[in-house]
Design a protein around this motif. Structure first.
Motif, PDB file in Angstrom:
ATOM      1  N   ILE A  36      35.112 -26.118  12.354  1.00 38.92           N
ATOM      2  CA  ILE A  36      34.772 -27.536  12.205  1.00 38.92           C
ATOM      3  C   ILE A  36      33.357 -27.791  12.703  1.00 38.92           C
ATOM      4  O   ILE A  36      32.548 -28.430  12.022  1.00 38.92           O
ATOM      5  CB  ILE A  36      35.783 -28.419  12.960  1.00 38.92           C
ATOM      6  N   VAL A  37      33.040 -27.283  13.880  1.00 38.02           N
ATOM      7  CA  VAL A  37      31.706 -27.492  14.456  1.00 38.02           C
ATOM      8  C   VAL A  37      30.639 -26.869  13.555  1.00 38.02           C
ATOM      9  O   VAL A  37      29.621 -27.495  13.247  1.00 38.02           O
ATOM     10  CB  VAL A  37      31.635 -26.911  15.887  1.00 38.02           C
ATOM     11  N   PHE A  38      30.881 -25.643  13.101  1.00 36.66           N
ATOM     12  CA  PHE A  38      29.921 -24.970  12.229  1.00 36.66           C
ATOM     13  C   PHE A  38      29.741 -25.731  10.918  1.00 36.66           C
ATOM     14  O   PHE A  38      28.625 -25.863  10.412  1.00 36.66           O
ATOM     15  CB  PHE A  38      30.387 -23.535  11.951  1.00 36.66           C
ATOM     16  N   SER A  39      30.816 -26.259  10.365  1.00 41.48           N
ATOM     17  CA  SER A  39      30.735 -27.012   9.106  1.00 41.48           C
ATOM     18  C   SER A  39      29.890 -28.275   9.271  1.00 41.48           C
ATOM     19  O   SER A  39      29.076 -28.599   8.402  1.00 41.48           O
ATOM     20  CB  SER A  39      32.126 -27.385   8.616  1.00 41.48           C
ATOM     21  N   ILE A  40      30.074 -28.986  10.366  1.00 37.15           N
ATOM     22  CA  ILE A  40      29.307 -30.216  10.589  1.00 37.15           C
ATOM     23  C   ILE A  40      27.821 -29.904  10.788  1.00 37.15           C
ATOM     24  O   ILE A  40      26.950 -30.565  10.214  1.00 37.15           O
ATOM     25  CB  ILE A  40      29.895 -31.002  11.775  1.00 37.15           C
ATOM     26  N   VAL A  41      27.526 -28.872  11.572  1.00 36.76           N
ATOM     27  CA  VAL A  41      26.123 -28.491  11.796  1.00 36.76           C
ATOM     28  C   VAL A  41      25.489 -28.050  10.479  1.00 36.76           C
ATOM     29  O   VAL A  41      24.360 -28.444  10.150  1.00 36.76           O
ATOM     30  CB  VAL A  41      26.026 -27.379  12.865  1.00 36.76           C
ATOM     31  N   LEU A  42      26.208 -27.254   9.702  1.00 37.85           N
ATOM     32  CA  LEU A  42      25.686 -26.793   8.422  1.00 37.85           C
ATOM     33  C   LEU A  42      25.485 -27.955   7.450  1.00 37.85           C
ATOM     34  O   LEU A  42      24.501 -27.972   6.690  1.00 37.85           O
ATOM     35  CB  LEU A  42      26.639 -25.760   7.823  1.00 37.85           C
ATOM     36  N   ALA A  43      26.356 -28.949   7.478  1.00 38.90           N
ATOM     37  CA  ALA A  43      26.183 -30.135   6.629  1.00 38.90           C
ATOM     38  C   ALA A  43      24.895 -30.862   6.992  1.00 38.90           C
ATOM     39  O   ALA A  43      24.137 -31.282   6.107  1.00 38.90           O
ATOM     40  CB  ALA A  43      27.385 -31.067   6.779  1.00 38.90           C
ATOM     41  N   LEU A  44      24.626 -30.999   8.268  1.00 41.25           N
ATOM     42  CA  LEU A  44      23.373 -31.641   8.697  1.00 41.25           C
ATOM     43  C   LEU A  44      22.158 -30.838   8.242  1.00 41.25           C
ATOM     44  O   LEU A  44      21.157 -31.414   7.794  1.00 41.25           O
ATOM     45  CB  LEU A  44      23.363 -31.817  10.215  1.00 41.25           C
ATOM     46  N   VAL A  45      22.249 -29.528   8.331  1.00 42.38           N
ATOM     47  CA  VAL A  45      21.141 -28.682   7.865  1.00 42.38           C
ATOM     48  C   VAL A  45      20.926 -28.880   6.373  1.00 42.38           C
ATOM     49  O   VAL A  45      19.786 -29.021   5.910  1.00 42.38           O
ATOM     50  CB  VAL A  45      21.416 -27.199   8.201  1.00 42.38           C
ATOM     51  N   PHE A  46      22.002 -28.906   5.595  1.00 48.52           N
ATOM     52  CA  PHE A  46      21.875 -29.063   4.146  1.00 48.52           C
ATOM     53  C   PHE A  46      21.331 -30.426   3.754  1.00 48.52           C
ATOM     54  O   PHE A  46      20.756 -30.575   2.680  1.00 48.52           O
ATOM     55  CB  PHE A  46      23.201 -28.805   3.449  1.00 48.52           C
ATOM     56  N   ILE A  47      21.507 -31.414   4.589  1.00 47.53           N
ATOM     57  CA  ILE A  47      20.941 -32.735   4.292  1.00 47.53           C
ATOM     58  C   ILE A  47      19.422 -32.697   4.401  1.00 47.53           C
ATOM     59  O   ILE A  47      18.714 -33.319   3.609  1.00 47.53           O
ATOM     60  CB  ILE A  47      21.558 -33.798   5.217  1.00 47.53           C
ATOM     61  N   PHE A  48      18.891 -31.924   5.359  1.00 46.26           N
ATOM     62  CA  PHE A  48      17.443 -31.894   5.577  1.00 46.26           C
ATOM     63  C   PHE A  48      16.707 -30.831   4.774  1.00 46.26           C
ATOM     64  O   PHE A  48      15.508 -30.941   4.566  1.00 46.26           O
ATOM     65  CB  PHE A  48      17.142 -31.694   7.064  1.00 46.26           C
ATOM     66  N   ILE A  49      17.393 -29.777   4.312  1.00 41.37           N
ATOM     67  CA  ILE A  49      16.735 -28.659   3.646  1.00 41.37           C
ATOM     68  C   ILE A  49      15.961 -29.050   2.382  1.00 41.37           C
ATOM     69  O   ILE A  49      14.858 -28.562   2.175  1.00 41.37           O
ATOM     70  CB  ILE A  49      17.758 -27.538   3.352  1.00 41.37           C
ATOM     71  N   PRO A  50      16.476 -29.903   1.476  1.00 45.06           N
ATOM     72  CA  PRO A  50      15.736 -30.172   0.243  1.00 45.06           C
ATOM     73  C   PRO A  50      14.403 -30.892   0.455  1.00 45.06           C
ATOM     74  O   PRO A  50      13.563 -30.914  -0.435  1.00 45.06           O
ATOM     75  CB  PRO A  50      16.682 -31.044  -0.585  1.00 45.06           C
ATOM     76  N   THR A  51      14.190 -31.471   1.603  1.00 45.15           N
ATOM     77  CA  THR A  51      12.956 -32.222   1.839  1.00 45.15           C
ATOM     78  C   THR A  51      11.844 -31.285   2.308  1.00 45.15           C
ATOM     79  O   THR A  51      12.074 -30.122   2.621  1.00 45.15           O
ATOM     80  CB  THR A  51      13.197 -33.303   2.912  1.00 45.15           C
ATOM     81  N   GLU A  52      10.638 -31.809   2.339  1.00 42.41           N
ATOM     82  CA  GLU A  52       9.511 -31.034   2.850  1.00 42.41           C
ATOM     83  C   GLU A  52       9.702 -30.713   4.329  1.00 42.41           C
ATOM     84  O   GLU A  52       9.263 -29.682   4.805  1.00 42.41           O
ATOM     85  CB  GLU A  52       8.189 -31.790   2.630  1.00 42.41           C
TER      86      GLU A  52
END
Length: 184
Positions: free
Chosen positions: A127-143
């Motif tokens: 669960i913790v890893f999924s939430i952290v990874l979701a946050l990372v994926f939100i920021f990755i497409p941006t500069e």
């Protein structure tokens, strides 16, 4: 000097360089790897986790999560190879949403598993890893995300150089004797 550590450090240095000079390619490779793990997790949920409890609502929730994982995993593996940048960005946001939904379903499953007397510690990390990874994926497409990948690439490269220097400096010194005589 341990050759395995030096070899891994050189590989780590090369990975860092790829992160610095080609963050988009690095991100795509990571998404494919994560997609493959999501796909495997879906099969694991349907085959193993579903049968932990006899509760029909629990089993349906786990099956839904498993099917969702399989679909998202397939998309994450195939889309980066087949589509353009815009669709890839949408895919990253979609995976982030999936990870949040999967975390909620996993939280419910953990609640039921704990009530049944099973240990929940290994599943809590998911669960913790999924939430952290979701946050990372939100920021990755941006500069900003690409800049973060580049910064991590520099850190990884510097760490690899540090490991190589450490191994080189801490190698054991072997002194060879010029001659050995028996004193009797």
């Amino acid at each position: 000097m341990r050759k395995t550590y030096v070899g891994l450090s050189i590989l780590l240095f090369l990975v860092g360089l790829v992160m610095v000079f080609s963050p988009e390619g690095w991100i795509k490779a990571c998404v494919i790897i994560i997609g493959f793990s999501i796909l495997l997790n879906g099969f694991y949920n349907i085959i193993k986790m579903r049968v932990l409890l006899l509760n029909p609502f629990f089993q349906k929730a786990i099956v839904v999560r498993g099917i969702l994982s399989i679909l998202v995993g397939l998309l994450a593996v195939l889309l980066p190879l087949l589509v353009a940048k815009l669709v890839f960005s949408v895919l990253l946001y979609g995976i982030a949403v999936y990870l949040c939904i999967a975390s909620v379903i996993q939280g419910y499953a953990l609640y039921k598993i704990k009530d049944a007397g099973f240990s929940i510690a290994p599943y809590l990390y998911e669960i913790v890893f999924s939430i952290v990874l979701a946050l990372v994926f939100i920021f990755i497409p941006t500069e900003v995300g690409k800049s973060i990948v580049r910064i991590f690439g520099i850190i990884v490269s510097l760490a690899a150089i540090g490991f190589i220097i450490y191994e080189w400096k801490s190698k054991p010194y072997i002194i060879q004797a010029e001659s050995v005589e028996d004193i009797d």
